[in-house]
Motif scaffolding. Structure first.
Motif, PDB file in Angstrom:
ATOM      1  N   ALA A 436       0.852  -1.188   0.000  1.00  0.00           N
ATOM      2  CA  ALA A 436       0.000   0.000   0.000  1.00  0.00           C
ATOM      3  C   ALA A 436       0.891   1.242   0.000  1.00  0.00           C
ATOM      4  O   ALA A 436       2.045   1.181   0.415  1.00  0.00           O
ATOM      5  N   PRO A 437       0.371   2.372  -0.475  1.00  0.00           N
ATOM      6  CA  PRO A 437       1.159   3.609  -0.381  1.00  0.00           C
ATOM      7  C   PRO A 437       1.433   3.935   1.090  1.00  0.00           C
ATOM      8  O   PRO A 437       0.613   3.675   1.952  1.00  0.00           O
ATOM      9  N   THR A 438       2.592   4.528   1.358  1.00  0.00           N
ATOM     10  CA  THR A 438       3.008   4.704   2.747  1.00  0.00           C
ATOM     11  C   THR A 438       2.400   5.936   3.412  1.00  0.00           C
ATOM     12  O   THR A 438       2.379   6.031   4.630  1.00  0.00           O
ATOM     13  N   GLY A 439       1.919   6.872   2.623  1.00  0.00           N
ATOM     14  CA  GLY A 439       1.341   8.061   3.251  1.00  0.00           C
ATOM     15  C   GLY A 439       0.753   8.976   2.204  1.00  0.00           C
ATOM     16  O   GLY A 439       0.794   8.669   1.019  1.00  0.00           O
ATOM     17  N   PRO A 440       0.193  10.133   2.633  1.00  0.00           N
ATOM     18  CA  PRO A 440      -0.416  11.045   1.669  1.00  0.00           C
ATOM     19  C   PRO A 440       0.596  11.570   0.657  1.00  0.00           C
ATOM     20  O   PRO A 440       1.801  11.585   0.919  1.00  0.00           O
ATOM     21  N   GLY A 441       0.092  12.005  -0.480  1.00  0.00           N
ATOM     22  CA  GLY A 441       0.953  12.584  -1.508  1.00  0.00           C
ATOM     23  C   GLY A 441       0.475  12.161  -2.878  1.00  0.00           C
ATOM     24  O   GLY A 441      -0.015  11.048  -3.039  1.00  0.00           O
ATOM     25  N   GLN A 446       5.121  11.292  -5.405  1.00  0.00           N
ATOM     26  CA  GLN A 446       5.847  10.073  -5.046  1.00  0.00           C
ATOM     27  C   GLN A 446       6.975   9.851  -6.036  1.00  0.00           C
ATOM     28  O   GLN A 446       8.057   9.422  -5.689  1.00  0.00           O
TER      29      GLN A 446
END
Lengths: 457, 457
Positions: A436-441, A446
């Motif tokens: 999964a993506p690690t955080g917002p952005g 990215q």
């Protein structure tokens, strides 16, 4: 009607787009997989609002027969997939030119063209940066495959379609659908006499002539429907204990003074002999080479999966004059979630193969999406973007490929964003498959993060 | 042209399908969410090959104006979504009848009908088992929402469309797209004067009249484009430290003898006063009720998220005459991967609310897909099937809902298979959100496994 058909498919000349000159830009080449030859400039063009495709300047006459021939052309192994794409920059309005020998080359060229197009949110137009472009492209390997496995979990049609679209984006051309193998045949449900016994169901009964009649019948039916060059006869992970424990087969083995591994050899070689008269060339898993390589038909393509590239198996196959497909599990099995995109990218089929004659026998590769823990719910992000990393290895000339994955990380991250924009659930580039993506952005941020990280190193 | 329009939308009478009688069957009711009233028999019908939809017997005249009116009807809060579906079983050829007051009721009825249709691989026909069917259906709550968050990760249009289709299958009607909130506003990029200071950007500058002018302008523009009943003004997780540390706001606060929490109250109540003249009713997060509930406009809908159902917050809101929406995070936040489908199913908005007048103030609920670690690559399987479990809670009458999740596990598993068949990447039912399947087996077998496990318990 009375016109003569030409014997070869001439150049298709597609006038793809009307463009107008604009301001200049300066960024990297963002095409995945990287074409064989790319030249570009510093101008930015905007697609005109009456953008369209035109075929003109073709060697074909315009009558329906040729058009029909084009669109029904079969994607046969070894077909010419090359294309030339030229996007000029001068003049008030310019045309992009796409030339190809087959419809497949033309499709690849359109995919490349689409990757050069970007929406500019300020001008609300689609633009092509870095014009003029001059791209000459063709694949390194003809065999560029992705295997999906519908036997462990049924994959419904919409799911299979969702896999096919990104294959076109990445210029992968072979979708291999695993239905069942000798090791796990579902055919026995209809013909229980193919099983050694109801309680010991695999491998198929080697002692029963009916087994080989069924194989013959299936290949015969198949050859009438599918005009394929190759048929995959499996031959991996065969465990002969059912043969050794089922009385009538045990008796049959003793009569012929065979043990289970000799019976396995007998089975595979007999299946090969059945397939050849149907016009097929044969693919067999690497175990067949390991166990009785010298007896295999010269028309055999050895399918590597156990041995790592450079480990000896592929070298042995091509040294014996057999062709080879690479799917080594530690780097090109998509169900191995610990195989990173970097491993997929760096997996080189020619490792330790320097003789050009031997290199010619390496047909290409196939990334494999085995389905034990994969179904409709997780197949897309398990395949992408890692299969895309392998796709560049199979498409782009060896001397054009990056020597280190950090050189392509930014471009692949950006391509992953393009997949997302097109609705493909491609996972972020990370250490494991489908993380999964690690955080917002934003996806683009990215990419910048990755890109900047790389530049600093 | 000259005809009079009726003032109410009459019954739509859809003749949906031509069927012919066949053998009988006996299985459970496999409809998700469960309708209000279902009666069925034991006959199996087959869809005829010239299956089609016809509208007849409608109260509408056939002229274009009415058709147009139907299809442009606005899905307004509280609209009649009821339908009656009747599939008879006798006669050589029969018609299914669908009756609804609005196009939305008709769409719900068609979704239910589609779930009664199954492909029979032996006869190669689509069949309806357990006929005759007599279904009378309408939703328990009008407010049945799913929130997606495009602020933490951009969700491209194809991804949003992929979320909308299964909403229709589960009869969810409200898609809430989170763009930014008072706590994390992106608006400040265009108007930096909205920030307390460039180094301390949130919450918006409470001391600046321009802040409220911008809110007014946005709501004014919005109200011209979107004919919505509600506007969500946020008001959660407000941290006033930027106000307390930025000199000109600190001065403003001191002048008015306000601390940060009083300024937060001032901000929310002023935003409410701005929204009301634009015709909106207002949704505010539960913190506003907790902190200054008695001062909220009676047109406020309190949006629960922190407090568990039955914990007091929802009861307090309705006891004060305010309406309420339930999104309690421990059960209805989809980004909480440890919230199981069982928790989504069992989350009852009426917990500890027995007074019918208070119950009426509970408008419904909203499952929330916050996007910190969610993007195109994982949103589908994080939402489904858990949002479907909540959808039944919001659709089906309380007394028809299962008292224990084991009663619906088989039916929900089967519905998840239907989602898969339609190309939705819904995850298997398991303890965690978006778990991969644990091993080989058809989706249907996974269902049988679940079903048998349940029956034995």
């Amino acid at each position: 009607m009375g016109e003569k058909r030409r014997n070869f498919i001439g150049g298709l000349f597609l006038v793809v787009v009307l463009l107008s000159g604009c301001v200049s830009g300066d960024v990297d080449v963002n095409i995945w997989p990287m074409p064989k030859s790319v030249k570009y400039g510093g101008e930015t063009l905007q697609l005109s609002k009456d953008f369209g495709l035109e075929t003109s300047g073709t060697n074909f006459s315009d009558h329906f027969g040729d058009i029909e021939r084009w669109f029904f052309e079969i994607l046969q192994y070894g077909i010419d997939e090359s294309y030339d794409l030229y996007i000029p920059s001068n003049g008030d309005s310019v045309y992009a030119h796409l030339q190809a020998q087959t419809v497949y080359g033309a499709l690849h060229g359109l995919q490349t063209f689409s990757q050069l197009c970007q929406f500019n949110f300020e001008t609300k137009t689609i633009e092509v940066q870095q014009a003029p472009w001059s791209i000459a492209d063709e694949p390194r390997f003809s065999y560029r495959g992705l295997l999906i496995d519908t036997s462990r979990h049924y994959l419904p049609l919409p799911t299979i379609k969702k896999v096919i679209y990104p294959m076109a984006y990445t210029k992968l051309v072979l979708l291999l659908i695993f239905v069942s193998g000798f090791g796990n045949i579902t055919m026995g449900v209809g013909y229980p006499q193919l099983w050694p016994s109801p309680s010991c169901q695999q491998p198929l009964d080697v002692s029963n002539e009916f087994t080989f009649e069924v194989i013959d019948g299936i290949l015969s039916d198949f050859s009438k429907v599918f005009n394929f060059k190759f048929v995959h006869l499996g031959g991996d992970e065969v465990n002969g204990s059912c043969w050794e424990t089922t009385p009538h087969i045990k008796y049959w083995l003793r009569k012929r003074q065979m043990n289970a591994s000799e019976a396995y050899e007998y089975f595979v070689l007999r299946a090969q002999k059945i397939a050849l008269p149907h016009g097929y060339e044969i693919v067999n898993w690497e175990e067949t080479l390991r166990n009785f390589g010298s007896k295999l038909s010269p028309k055999t393509v050895v399918h590597n999966w156990l041995d790592r590239v450079g480990g000896g198996l592929v070298q042995k196959a091509v040294a014996e004059g057999l062709r080879c497909i690479v799917s080594n599990q530690e780097n090109w099995y998509l169900d191995h979630l610990d195989a990173t995109w970097k491993q997929f990218y760096m997996n080189e089929p020619f490792t330790n193969i320097t003789n050009p004659e031997h290199q010619k026998l390496v047909l290409g590769g196939e990334v494999c999406m085995w389905g034990e823990t994969i179904d409709t719910s997780d197949i897309e992000q398990t395949i992408w973007p890692r299969a895309a990393a392998a796709a560049e290895r199979m498409w782009t000339p060896l001397d054009q490929l990056a020597r280190h994955p950090r050189k392509v990380r930014g471009r692949l991250s950006r391509f992953r964003c393009l997949l997302n924009q097109r609705g493909v659930a491609a996972a972020p580039l990370s250490w494991l498959g489908r993380d999964a993506p690690t955080g917002p952005g934003s996806c683009y941020n990215q990419w910048l993060y990755n890109y900047n990280t790389v530049q600093k190193k």
